[in-house]
Design an enzyme around this catalytic site. Sequence first.
Site, mmCIF file in Angstrom:
data_model
loop_
_atom_site.group_PDB
_atom_site.id
_atom_site.type_symbol
_atom_site.label_atom_id
_atom_site.label_comp_id
_atom_site.label_asym_id
_atom_site.label_seq_id
_atom_site.Cartn_x
_atom_site.Cartn_y
_atom_site.Cartn_z
ATOM 1 N N GLU A 37 0.866 -1.188 0.000
ATOM 2 C CA GLU A 37 0.000 0.000 0.000
ATOM 3 C C GLU A 37 0.892 1.224 0.000
ATOM 4 O O GLU A 37 1.159 1.832 1.025
ATOM 5 C CB GLU A 37 -0.909 0.008 1.228
ATOM 6 N N ASP A 244 7.945 -10.898 13.031
ATOM 7 C CA ASP A 244 6.760 -11.718 12.786
ATOM 8 C C ASP A 244 5.554 -10.774 12.761
ATOM 9 O O ASP A 244 5.025 -10.368 13.793
ATOM 10 C CB ASP A 244 6.588 -12.752 13.903
ATOM 11 N N HIS A 339 -4.558 10.702 -1.868
ATOM 12 C CA HIS A 339 -4.462 9.374 -2.467
ATOM 13 C C HIS A 339 -4.346 9.448 -3.987
ATOM 14 O O HIS A 339 -3.460 8.859 -4.592
ATOM 15 C CB HIS A 339 -5.718 8.550 -2.127
#
Lengths: 347, 347, 347, 347
Positions: A37, A244, A339
């Site tokens: 993203e 992780d 965006h």
Amino acid sequence: MTDDTLYAAVPLRWLGPIRIGGNVMTGEQEVPLATYETTLWPSVRRGAHVSTLVDDGITATLVDDRMARSVLFEAEDAAAALAAARRIEADIAGLQAVVAETSRFAHLLEVNHQIVGNLLFLRFEFSTGDASGHNMVTLASDKLMAHILGADRSLSYGSISGNYCTDKKASAVNGILGRGKNVVTEILIPEEILRRRLRTSAQKMADLNVRKNLIGGAVAGSLRSANAHYANMLLGFYLATGQDAANIVEGSQGFTHGEARGDDLYFSCTLPNLIVGTVGNGKGLDFVSENLARLGCAEDREPGENARRLAALCAATVLCGELSLMAAQTNPGELMAAHLQFERKSR
Amino acid sequence: MTDDTLYAAVPLRWLGPIRIGGNVMTGEQEVPLATYETTLWPSVRRGAHVSTLVDDGITATLVDDRMARSVLFEAEDAAAALAAARRIEADIAGLQAVVAETSRFAHLLEVNHQIVGNLLFLRFEFSTGDASGHNMVTLASDKLMAHILGADRSLSYGSISGNYCTDKKASAVNGILGRGKNVVTEILIPEEILRRRLRTSAQKMADLNVRKNLIGGAVAGSLRSANAHYANMLLGFYLATGQDAANIVEGSQGFTHGEARGDDLYFSCTLPNLIVGTVGNGKGLDFVSENLARLGCAEDREPGENARRLAALCAATVLCGELSLMAAQTNPGELMAAHLQFERKSR
Amino acid sequence: MTDDTLYAAVPLRWLGPIRIGGNVMTGEQEVPLATYETTLWPSVRRGAHVSTLVDDGITATLVDDRMARSVLFEAEDAAAALAAARRIEADIAGLQAVVAETSRFAHLLEVNHQIVGNLLFLRFEFSTGDASGHNMVTLASDKLMAHILGADRSLSYGSISGNYCTDKKASAVNGILGRGKNVVTEILIPEEILRRRLRTSAQKMADLNVRKNLIGGAVAGSLRSANAHYANMLLGFYLATGQDAANIVEGSQGFTHGEARGDDLYFSCTLPNLIVGTVGNGKGLDFVSENLARLGCAEDREPGENARRLAALCAATVLCGELSLMAAQTNPGELMAAHLQFERKSR
Amino acid sequence: MTDDTLYAAVPLRWLGPIRIGGNVMTGEQEVPLATYETTLWPSVRRGAHVSTLVDDGITATLVDDRMARSVLFEAEDAAAALAAARRIEADIAGLQAVVAETSRFAHLLEVNHQIVGNLLFLRFEFSTGDASGHNMVTLASDKLMAHILGADRSLSYGSISGNYCTDKKASAVNGILGRGKNVVTEILIPEEILRRRLRTSAQKMADLNVRKNLIGGAVAGSLRSANAHYANMLLGFYLATGQDAANIVEGSQGFTHGEARGDDLYFSCTLPNLIVGTVGNGKGLDFVSENLARLGCAEDREPGENARRLAALCAATVLCGELSLMAAQTNPGELMAAHLQFERKSR
């Protein structure tokens, strides 16, 4: 996974000091973020840039540091479970000796219990040096269970993990009893920078935080969670530094708190369950060890200090992204415009 | 990120049928998992192998499919907020027309509201075709807000996201009102396979699930979450198929339910908030598009069918890993022994 | 229970208008509170007195009104559960006819479902006239289950209550899907009254609400709950008006929201799960019927209007007590001093 | 409140032993329940009758006993908050001395902290003798705050209650850190009694508990709560014994756990947050002091022992009601039939 072009590391900057325990680290730091993203990059970068314009930069405070594993025993009844819990907790030194044999970095800090009917849940809390510690505490708990079952015939094996740990599940226990690093990051932003760089004001930011993160979060039935998007920054930072990343489940449970101080903004991110390490699985990958070295987290320090520095840098990155998105959401249309603009540029 | 050797995709297999809507998909499928925690591979592989030994394999049922975004308005008081909510919800057709202009794949399904004092939270729910839909619903909500603010002078802008969505935060709303794919995967395992392949029994599995996942989870203060480690499989599958892995936060909130049917085991994983897509950010990467093609999720189908198939495969993978870890935890020492054995082999 | 002297009803006053639906009720009202914790009385009385000094008094807005019962069915697998859910939900008219036979006041509004593995939870939502409706919806659900089990051989009986209702347990579902009256009460208090009558200011009250109720609540792991002590007022009001006071469990889950408007304070209490009735168990007791009559809740009105009026009065009482305690807590030592002073007076 | 005929106390019976700490109490006991919902009486009575038919009756185990109050301070930043927390927690003896001056029954057991940004929440945990302790811990905390603010100029007053206590709100902290009595009650019921007296079987009861209380509860978004109706029995017992019944909010958060042992049923109720006292507000009422005396909770014992006995009796009453309702819900139609039958009789 070989497409470096799209999800390679991304440089960010901020100014210290970052306080960890008593130590103060000052300076700027490039921070890598790996993500699909990619609009995350300019957003975090904007927050990070603001931090370089502010006298004291971002401050990180480490409140706690531990790793937990819970085990489950079955007893005949609650009285037997309680008696066993008391015997076990009375011999902390004996348990610590068992743990010491499993690793020179694992140290047992505390034992908590919960009893439900005839079931006994013990929650062991450890320090684990520079490792996030999942495997270290599982091994230690395995030996602790064998030790306890050998000594106490009133208990039988239930499970090596009783979900009272809790690992990678949304729960309340981790924040209340502690699991991972508990880190607070803070910044004080003057009115002019708020206005010119973030197109917002202290009051608008404080109000949005109350209405969206606190009230909106409560209405959604959130659990120990009041923030806009910690998970996004955690994922990017975790993937870039060999963590992780499934631990973003509990890592994302944290609190954004901002308040107007005059026309300036006090802005903070509290991450009570930040699980990171600088040794262990994934850390041997070339790009990971390079990233850890660049972050100054591969130095020759006391055990645990590299991991705590990494936690501080991670939490500071979270603040940059949270600050930027929150500021954008104070203005109608700005989030979507940003965006679209970034995606046009990327093509 | 270039170390293919360690975190490249991993083949798994299972037998169908996988039911999605009315369609039945039968066959075996290789599933990729990308992770730094490589002990996940043999664990999931063990569960997947069991599925190939069982007549009907794993069944996946899609219960629901939608994507949500909540917006926040400020009103003078609750009465004004309520009146506005009623006006807005009475004109669903008008809102749907606004949404239709933003994308041919976005369709508004429902609007829910919450009122707190003078604040109005509207939660828009959409179908989004094969996209997970984050950007699609943000764009649609941006236009909906502009439309509503233009028509209704009693409301003012609060936020394009009011956290009643909820995106990437642990909450109750997503599971109750729906966000993402709601998928149930199930398997029926005969006694002999339980004993020989998983070294366990139906009763031991059912008991462990109650004690660890349901009671242990409840004691930990979990929220709509009763499972062992959905987050691990989700992360591996998401990274290998180009998903926004920050969605494992809500994705990991799900329920493992098993029961003994005679000596056989009925075992199921319910994932109410599984957010995946086959188009959008990350899907253009070479290894991602290869993986999606191999999974049969890049076919020429009705919009949404590829993504629903991907959700079913993802949820079936979750079941394989959950089954295997749960079985290991029914036996003292087995989990740690399996870890150590795999790590020795890997060297 | 015969000690009238200590836990008899207590008169309070406030000024309307109280808006319920489209109706506006104006005036003052004496409100009874029954409690063993008699320091509650002067505290609520102080808040109520403030409401009589404010031009518009307290406003109550009814956002929603319904009662729910969930039932549990077992199916062979998730696909069978889903198919059954769709069949059932497609025949709302048929279900409504079954309900209509059980009571002329019960009307089925909506059906929601949740599927976990092979389990099907159906949540029926009803309007129940002036009754709180526990028994009415249990009877209706009993008949609905028999109807469904008669028509659908793929389901078997699980439970007449599946805990997805949820009755008298802290949960998220009631606030999100609705159970009981959802009422918002609000007041706007000028600076002078804040200062002279409550010894506080708008900013202090807004800050305390954020820090204590919203952040403190979140840190405690609260669920859809951010208030100081709704439960106290609810208990006193419920006991005095013949309600089933066990419903304060979900009734106490609500949100206090205050903000400074200039130097004045906007203060609101949102109670999404307020379960009250004016007919049914307990309402035939002499003091109860007298209290309901005095509250104007025993009038000849449309079914449900008396109960909604009662809910508004109850929620307004909650606001009075919340306002008063919050104000006391803005000042160091004041809460304890007030307690001690009242107890001295009482002797 | 003067209608003795309808909501006077109700005699129940059960057989001990009831274990509290190391002591064993044996015998039968009449237990009063005050309620407007009179169908509760025959339901609880049925469970209580079963307990008299079982060799060992009901066993109660007290796991923990403490009362908590959290206070809130404001600091300049997180580092100052943390430094203060460490200074304060290092001087437990000094704090205990402050507490000792406020009451001879109050003793400070532990201090926990949570830091959110610049906010410091301290949670003080006390033993409070035979009082439930609300007022005792508020007074002690008032003095502790004054003491701390006098010594530490880096902190300023936030609130005498910071909601991290948590009082009368649904939260996770009370069960995890402890607030009130933590009591487990258990019973072992032979197959014949299950069948003849409760018209059910061990397997049906265990299955219903999993599906309804554990899974249904989880699906509803419950928080540390998996039971059918603890709140009902708590309310009745609290009102009859002069308790502050608003504490049923957290009291109702508990876990029913049952399992088949062969054809017999192990059945348990775990109530981690049971707040009761035998001295304090309400205890001077005539019927209350009579009830406490009859329950053997007004004896001359070590401080705290009367209250702990009361908690055991209360939790045993909860078990009786839970057992009876659960058994009824294992059979279609039985719950409603029992309701209607009782209501007909009552007329």
